[in-house]
Scaffold this active site. Structure first.
Site, PDB file in Angstrom:
ATOM      1  N   SER A   1       0.819  -1.206   0.000  1.00 12.92           N
ATOM      2  CA  SER A   1       0.000   0.000   0.000  1.00 12.92           C
ATOM      3  C   SER A   1       0.858   1.264   0.000  1.00 12.92           C
ATOM      4  CB  SER A   1      -0.953   0.005   1.202  1.00 12.92           C
ATOM      5  OG  SER A   1      -0.255  -0.184   2.413  1.00 12.92           O
TER       6      SER A   1
ATOM      7  N   HIS B   1      -2.077  -8.808   2.153  1.00  6.01           N
ATOM      8  CA  HIS B   1      -1.706  -7.539   2.784  1.00  6.01           C
ATOM      9  C   HIS B   1      -2.763  -7.166   3.817  1.00  6.01           C
ATOM     10  CE1 HIS B   1       0.126  -3.813   3.548  1.00  6.01           C
ATOM     11  NE2 HIS B   1      -0.188  -3.117   2.472  1.00  6.01           N
TER      12      HIS B   1
ATOM     13  N   ARG C   1       4.087  -4.532  17.409  1.00  9.00           N
ATOM     14  CA  ARG C   1       2.678  -4.146  17.296  1.00  9.00           C
ATOM     15  C   ARG C   1       1.773  -5.237  17.861  1.00  9.00           C
ATOM     16  NH1 ARG C   1       2.487  -3.076  11.021  1.00  9.00           N
ATOM     17  NH2 ARG C   1       3.592  -5.063  11.184  1.00  9.00           N
TER      18      ARG C   1
ATOM     19  N   ASP D   1      -1.097  -8.804  12.723  1.00 10.97           N
ATOM     20  CA  ASP D   1      -2.418  -9.324  12.373  1.00 10.97           C
ATOM     21  C   ASP D   1      -2.858 -10.471  13.269  1.00 10.97           C
ATOM     22  OD1 ASP D   1      -2.830  -7.604  10.072  1.00 10.97           O
ATOM     23  OD2 ASP D   1      -1.244  -8.771   9.124  1.00 10.97           O
TER      24      ASP D   1
END
Length: 510
Positions: free
Chosen positions: A308, A338, A394, A440
């Protein structure tokens, strides 16, 4: 005559800039204590380039007779200073090799090639993402939150990524208010989305909304009006802030339209950016507002090579405006490799629960299920990363958030157990460079806990998760587009070869 004297003086300044390499070399692109400016535009105008104080000192000491010049000419001087830094790098070091290009890289999606300048962030294989040199724990500690000890406000991250400076609360509050003042979405953008069937993928609707906003592009108007190249960054700044400000309303409308009653929840002028987005979605639990702040902040940027971010940079390089560039970035983000990854994680976790009828399963049962998944040639989603070789920070900060707010949630406990079981299995296989969880692996479960899922729509509801990612990513690509214009970055045009030519090159090398 004054004008021509100004231009002549600026021309002489350009020559002087090339002689000031010792000053340029003394300036580093690092975060610095925040200035007194409460307005982001004013701050940025002083930071094109960042070493504005050096330029001002040179201006005053060497060219006092130029003090009558307008702000425009002063900023042109600043611009020349920064552009000369880029030119000097190209002239003096253009032949410096940054690494060898291998066949693996060419056939492997250009993975690992050093090919872009990206100011906002960098990913270290061991430390993870750093925003302007700051790790995620440092951002959580130093950036202002909605309350003392709270998660960083997305506006603070935007300020940091754009200026390299740590903002204070006053500056962040000022930026929040400015974004709210820019947040009105024209009716035709909603009508463009309404022209699509409700069943359309949320990302299709999102891209459509962004493209509808493009008709108000300030950059396009300025370019058609003949704006000087040195000032390209200014209308790019306007477009970027307008776009960022309006994305939550567009994104929330898509959610309300697809999964709720379609009624728009208006913006609350008392709330910050992340909290307002959650509010317009229909969530007012303070914990959900706080998680949305964290989510947007940690998903904002991830250096320039991901699909992106790179897409936005590529599409903007021929001077396409920020709306066109960001719409293209969203189309890249929509891919399952993604932005859809957190959806795949949640779907896989739910398959585990469906298999055993409960999320409370033993580590042995979980290991058997994982091995069965791998034996089918499938992957365990949420594990591994193209750059990282440790657990994604993260992931860690989301885990800490969950331990604080939802330690007894069954799905969170399952996620924790998966982290214990998966890495040893992947390590034993010997085929995975990074067996650790990425961002994720956690976000979907947290969103699910706070209610951002519609069971009656099954997987289709979780397709919306990528829209959340898209809103967040604007905070990273937007500032870079502004700096691309300020630096005068060229049209991106890599060289390609045919497969036959590649084979010929390999034959010669052997």
């Amino acid at each position: 005559m004054a004008f021509f004297r100004s231009v002549s003086a600026l021309s002489r300044l350009r020559s002087r800039v090339g002689q000031q390499s010792n000053l340029a070399n003394s300036v580093r692109w690092l975060q610095t204590p925040s200035s007194s400016n409460a307005d982001l535009y004013s701050e940025l105008k002083e930071l094109v380039p960042e070493y504005q104080l050096v330029a001002r000192k040179t201006l005053v000491n060497s060219c006092k007779r130029m003090l009558y010049l307008s702000t425009l000419y002063f900023n042109l001087y600043i611009q020349i200073w920064l552009q000369e830094r880029v030119k000097k790098l190209k002239k003096d070091h253009g032949n410096v090799e940054l690494g060898k290009i291998t066949v693996d890289m060419v056939l492997g999606g250009m993975r690992g090639m050093t090919a872009l300048v990206w100011l906002g962030s960098a990913v270290d294989p061991d430390e993870g993402i750093r925003f302007r040199g700051m790790s995620i724990p440092e951002c959580q500690k130093k950036l202002p939150g909605a309350f003392p000890g709270g998660e960083p406000l997305p506006e603070a991250v935007l300020w940091l990524l754009l200026t390299g400076k740590i903002p204070n609360k006053e500056q962040v509050d000022s930026l929040s208010q400015e974004l709210r003042s820019r947040a009105t979405v024209p009716d035709y953008a909603y009508k463009a989305i309404d022209a699509l069937p409700v069943s359309a993928h949320p990302m299709t609707q999102f891209t459509t909304g962004v493209m509808a906003l493009q008709v108000q592009s300030e950059f396009q108007k300025a370019y058609e009006g003949g704006i000087a190249k040195a000032r390209y960054w200014e209308p790019t700044y306007e477009d970027t802030l307008n776009l960022i400000a309006r994305l939550p309303a567009i994104a929330a409308y898509i959610y309300r339209r697809k999964y709720k009653d379609g009624k728009i929840i208006p913006l609350d002028d008392s709330l910050d950016y992340g909290a307002n987005y959650a509010h317009m979605l229909g969530f007012d639990d303070p914990e959900m507002l706080e998680f949305m702040r964290l989510y947007i902040s940690i998903h904002s940027d991830h250096e320039g090579g991901n699909v992106s971010s790179h897409t936005a940079h590529l599409v903007a390089s021929p001077l396409s405006d920020p709306y066109l560039a960001f719409a293209a970035a969203l189309n890249g983000l929509a891919g399952p490799l993604h932005g859809l990854a957190n959806q795949e994680v949640l779907r896989w976790i739910r398959s585990v629960v469906a298999e055993f009828g409960t999320p409370k399963i033993s580590t042995e049962q979980l290991a058997d299920y994982i091995n069965k998944t791998l034996s089918k040639g499938q992957v365990v989603p949420g594990y591994g990363h193209g750059v990282l070789r440790q657990t994604d920070p993260r992931y860690t900060c989301q885990r800490e958030f969950a331990l604080k707010h939802l330690p007894n949630d069954p799905l969170f406990q399952l996620v924790s157990k998966i982290k214990e079981v998966v890495p040893p299995i992947l390590t034993k296989l010997g085929k995975v460079k990074n067996p650790w969880p990425n961002v994720d692996a956690h976000s979907g479960v947290l969103l699910n806990y706070y209610g951002l899922t519609e069971e009656k729509y099954s997987v289709t509801s979780r397709l919306y998760y990528t829209v959340l990612f898209g809103v967040s990513r604007s905070f990273g690509v937007g500032p870079q587009l502004i700096w691309d214009r300020a630096l005068g970055m060229p049209l991106e045009r890599p060289k390609s070869v045919t497969l036959e030519k590649l084979e010929q090159l390999c034959g010669k090398s052997s």
